[in-house]
Design a protein around this motif. Structure first.
Motif, PDB file in Angstrom:
ATOM      1  N   GLY A   1      69.666 -61.178 -50.040  1.00 47.94           N
ATOM      2  CA  GLY A   1      70.552 -62.236 -50.517  1.00 47.94           C
ATOM      3  C   GLY A   1      71.043 -61.979 -51.924  1.00 47.94           C
ATOM      4  O   GLY A   1      72.225 -62.203 -52.238  1.00 47.94           O
TER       5      GLY A   1
ATOM      6  N   SER B   1      63.451 -70.774 -52.988  1.00 41.86           N
ATOM      7  CA  SER B   1      63.572 -72.059 -53.679  1.00 41.86           C
ATOM      8  C   SER B   1      62.354 -72.251 -54.574  1.00 41.86           C
ATOM      9  O   SER B   1      61.395 -71.471 -54.528  1.00 41.86           O
ATOM     10  CB  SER B   1      63.663 -73.191 -52.664  1.00 41.86           C
TER      11      SER B   1
ATOM     12  N   ARG C   1      64.202 -60.873 -47.465  1.00 38.54           N
ATOM     13  CA  ARG C   1      65.450 -61.647 -47.381  1.00 38.54           C
ATOM     14  C   ARG C   1      65.984 -62.026 -48.759  1.00 38.54           C
ATOM     15  O   ARG C   1      67.202 -62.048 -48.974  1.00 38.54           O
ATOM     16  CB  ARG C   1      65.204 -62.913 -46.543  1.00 38.54           C
ATOM     17  N   ALA C   2      65.070 -62.297 -49.680  1.00 35.62           N
ATOM     18  CA  ALA C   2      65.504 -62.655 -51.037  1.00 35.62           C
ATOM     19  C   ALA C   2      66.238 -61.486 -51.687  1.00 35.62           C
ATOM     20  O   ALA C   2      67.263 -61.673 -52.353  1.00 35.62           O
ATOM     21  CB  ALA C   2      64.305 -63.060 -51.881  1.00 35.62           C
TER      22      ALA C   2
ATOM     23  N   TYR D   1      58.018 -61.463 -54.499  1.00 41.79           N
ATOM     24  CA  TYR D   1      58.154 -61.721 -53.059  1.00 41.79           C
ATOM     25  C   TYR D   1      57.904 -60.444 -52.255  1.00 41.79           C
ATOM     26  O   TYR D   1      57.330 -60.492 -51.164  1.00 41.79           O
ATOM     27  CB  TYR D   1      59.547 -62.275 -52.767  1.00 41.79           C
TER      28      TYR D   1
ATOM     29  N   LYS E   1      67.842 -70.844 -58.578  1.00 44.23           N
ATOM     30  CA  LYS E   1      68.776 -70.555 -57.497  1.00 44.23           C
ATOM     31  C   LYS E   1      69.959 -71.515 -57.512  1.00 44.23           C
ATOM     32  O   LYS E   1      71.119 -71.092 -57.415  1.00 44.23           O
ATOM     33  CB  LYS E   1      68.047 -70.646 -56.154  1.00 44.23           C
TER      34      LYS E   1
ATOM     35  N   PHE F   1      72.884 -69.400 -49.064  1.00 41.80           N
ATOM     36  CA  PHE F   1      72.399 -69.434 -47.683  1.00 41.80           C
ATOM     37  C   PHE F   1      71.545 -68.224 -47.268  1.00 41.80           C
ATOM     38  O   PHE F   1      70.871 -68.284 -46.250  1.00 41.80           O
ATOM     39  CB  PHE F   1      73.599 -69.559 -46.730  1.00 41.80           C
ATOM     40  N   VAL F   2      71.560 -67.129 -48.042  1.00 36.48           N
ATOM     41  CA  VAL F   2      70.753 -65.960 -47.677  1.00 36.48           C
ATOM     42  C   VAL F   2      69.514 -65.859 -48.564  1.00 36.48           C
ATOM     43  O   VAL F   2      68.398 -65.693 -48.066  1.00 36.48           O
ATOM     44  CB  VAL F   2      71.587 -64.658 -47.766  1.00 36.48           C
ATOM     45  N   TYR F   3      69.684 -65.955 -49.868  1.00 41.41           N
ATOM     46  CA  TYR F   3      68.554 -65.913 -50.808  1.00 41.41           C
ATOM     47  C   TYR F   3      67.645 -67.108 -50.541  1.00 41.41           C
ATOM     48  O   TYR F   3      68.100 -68.261 -50.578  1.00 41.41           O
ATOM     49  CB  TYR F   3      69.083 -65.940 -52.241  1.00 41.41           C
ATOM     50  N   ASN F   4      66.381 -66.875 -50.251  1.00 46.72           N
ATOM     51  CA  ASN F   4      65.516 -67.928 -49.718  1.00 46.72           C
ATOM     52  C   ASN F   4      64.388 -68.377 -50.641  1.00 46.72           C
ATOM     53  O   ASN F   4      63.458 -69.043 -50.205  1.00 46.72           O
ATOM     54  CB  ASN F   4      64.900 -67.456 -48.397  1.00 46.72           C
TER      55      ASN F   4
ATOM     56  N   THR G   1      59.237 -72.525 -52.385  1.00 51.71           N
ATOM     57  CA  THR G   1      58.809 -71.237 -51.823  1.00 51.71           C
ATOM     58  C   THR G   1      58.175 -70.359 -52.886  1.00 51.71           C
ATOM     59  O   THR G   1      57.155 -69.698 -52.639  1.00 51.71           O
ATOM     60  CB  THR G   1      60.009 -70.509 -51.195  1.00 51.71           C
TER      61      THR G   1
END
Length: 465
Positions: A249, A448, A245-246, A366, A310, A443-446, A451
């Motif tokens: 994003g 943080s 997902r990262a 990731y 981010k 909202f898409v790149y996850n 994380t």
């Protein structure tokens, strides 16, 4: 493909990571940026005004070439990942050997062969432009992957991203100061001879930069491919990438933000020539856009430490959105207002650019967290492809839009309606792009800070086993 990472600790045999690595790595992207941005900023105007190809045909050419990139880039990433390490390292040899083919294709792309038949111009453009893209891929993907093996320290990787962004700024300064003086004559018309001179000069400079990058950097993190590792197909690898997902994003954010950044580069020559009537200010406009990089340099690390990569990258887009909102809804024929607002927007762009490559490094970690495999080349190829798609989108938007508004290729002047439509394109598209890029990164790149810490702790646990 089962990849085991073995970290080589600092010893008498391995030079500690330091300034030499940072400068060397910076020079590698200086060469890349010089050629890539020269193509991105001036190829459209070369094709339409010097080579005599219609804007619509150029748009189709760039779209078709990206279809091939969608195949070529992932293949190159897999090749790089599977290639065994040599005495020169895993990624550095590409810098040593692939710069010359890239330089040759750069020159051929901007070469106008005397008495070439009209029906041969478009095929020649396809061959040389696609050849440039393949040669660029063969050096850019290994170069981008190199950062992951120069050091495994997150802070040091962030410094590599900063130096890489400085390389882009320095290359842009050369592009903005020198290029317009050589490719445009005193009347503002394009110079065929000037394009040849610039392409030869930049090809030589880029090759010197690649050699310096090769000589000054040291691969410290050894990535070994096990002989008995199970084979993983390209399809399975791509399937895993789609779960990252990262990465998704970051790619979506780049599609918006980089489109917003590249559209002015591609169309500024038309804006200052046909709308403002001041082609001589093009160099100044380019230099002003670079000032933001040096303004944000002292603050980036502190802001990242407090708010995270981010958040800083996301909210810096607000500066750009405000600047382009003014340009869209309060148009002016004064070029200095446009230049001033671009200076303000450049501050937001600089923050994003300072952090983008550090974010790519986090995405690589990731990917290993998700798949259990180290696939730096493949991940970087996926992101590199997204940047090429941006270049194609910009070229297609520029080419098709110029055709749609009635731009006359080779004409000394354009109608006021065409000039106004150029201004609309060069302000509205960036505004939309910056908004889209900020939303996707938020909202898409996850990844943080929380994380990322969890990911790094898990990777350290796995490697310890």
């Amino acid at each position: 493909m089962d990849i085991a990472n073995k970290e080589v600790l600092e010893s008498s045999k391995v030079k500690p990571f330091g300034m030499q690595d940072k400068v060397g790595y910076m020079l590698g992207d200086f060469g890349n940026s010089l050629l890539f941005n020269f193509i991105g900023s001036y190829l459209l105007v070369f094709y339409t005004d010097a080579f005599g190809i219609s804007a619509a045909a150029v748009g189709t050419l760039m779209a078709v070439s990206r279809v091939w990139d969608a195949i070529n880039d992932p293949m190159m990433g897999v090749i790089v990942d599977k290639r065994k390490r040599t005495k020169d390292g895993k990624f550095r040899p590409y810098l040593k050997y692939m710069g010359i083919p890239l330089g040759i294709f750069t020159i051929l792309t901007f070469l106008v062969i005397p008495n070439m038949p009209e029906n041969m111009k478009l095929p020649y453009a396809y061959i040389t432009y696609i050849g440039f893209g393949m040669a660029y891929t063969s050096i850019n993907i290994p170069y981008g992957s190199l950062a992951s093996v120069l050091t495994n320290d997150p802070v040091e990787r962030t410094s590599l991203s900063t130096f890489r962004n400085l390389a882009v700024a320095f290359s842009q300064i050369i592009l903005m100061v020198l290029t317009p003086k050589l490719v445009f004559d005193a009347s503002g018309a394009v110079s065929v001879k000037g394009f040849v001179i610039v392409s030869v000069l930049y090809a030589i400079i880029a090759n010197i930069a690649y050699r310096c990058c090769y000589s000054m950097t040291t691969e410290r993190v050894i990535v070994e491919v096990k002989e008995d590792a199970p084979k993983v197909s390209l399809g399975e690898t791509l399937k895993t990438l789609c779960k990252n997902r990262a990465l998704i994003g970051l790619i979506l954010s780049s599609l918006g933000t980089l489109t917003a950044m590249f559209i002015p580069n591609a169309l500024n020559a038309y804006l200052f020539k046909d709308y403002f009537g001041t082609p001589g200010l093009l160099s100044i406009a380019g230099l002003v856009g670079m000032i933001g990089t040096f303004i944000v340099l002292p603050f980036t690390t502190k802001l990242v430490a407090k708010f995270g990569k981010k958040n800083v990258a996301t909210y810096s887009s607000i500066i750009c959105i405000i600047s382009y909102t003014i340009l869209v809804f309060f148009p002016s024929k004064n070029p200095w207002i446009y230049i001033g607002l671009n200076l303000i927007s450049g501050i937001g762009v600089a923050f994003y650019n300072m952090l983008i490559w550090a974010l790519v490094g986090d995405v690589m970690d990731y990917q290993e967290y998700l798949s259990g495999q180290r696939e730096d080349g493949t991940v970087y190829a996926a992101y590199s492809l997204s940047r090429k798609l941006v270049q194609a989108i910009v070229g297609s938007i520029g080419g098709f839009a110029l055709a749609a508004i009635g731009y006359q290729s080779g004409a000394a002047t354009q109608t006021p309606e065409v000039a106004e439509n150029i201004r609309t394109i060069i302000t509205v598209v960036p505004l939309i792009g910056f908004v889209f890029g900020a939303v996707c990164l938020k909202f898409v790149y996850n990844l943080s800070n929380k994380t990322l810490n969890e990911v790094n702790e898990e990777l350290e646990r796995r490697r310890a086993q």
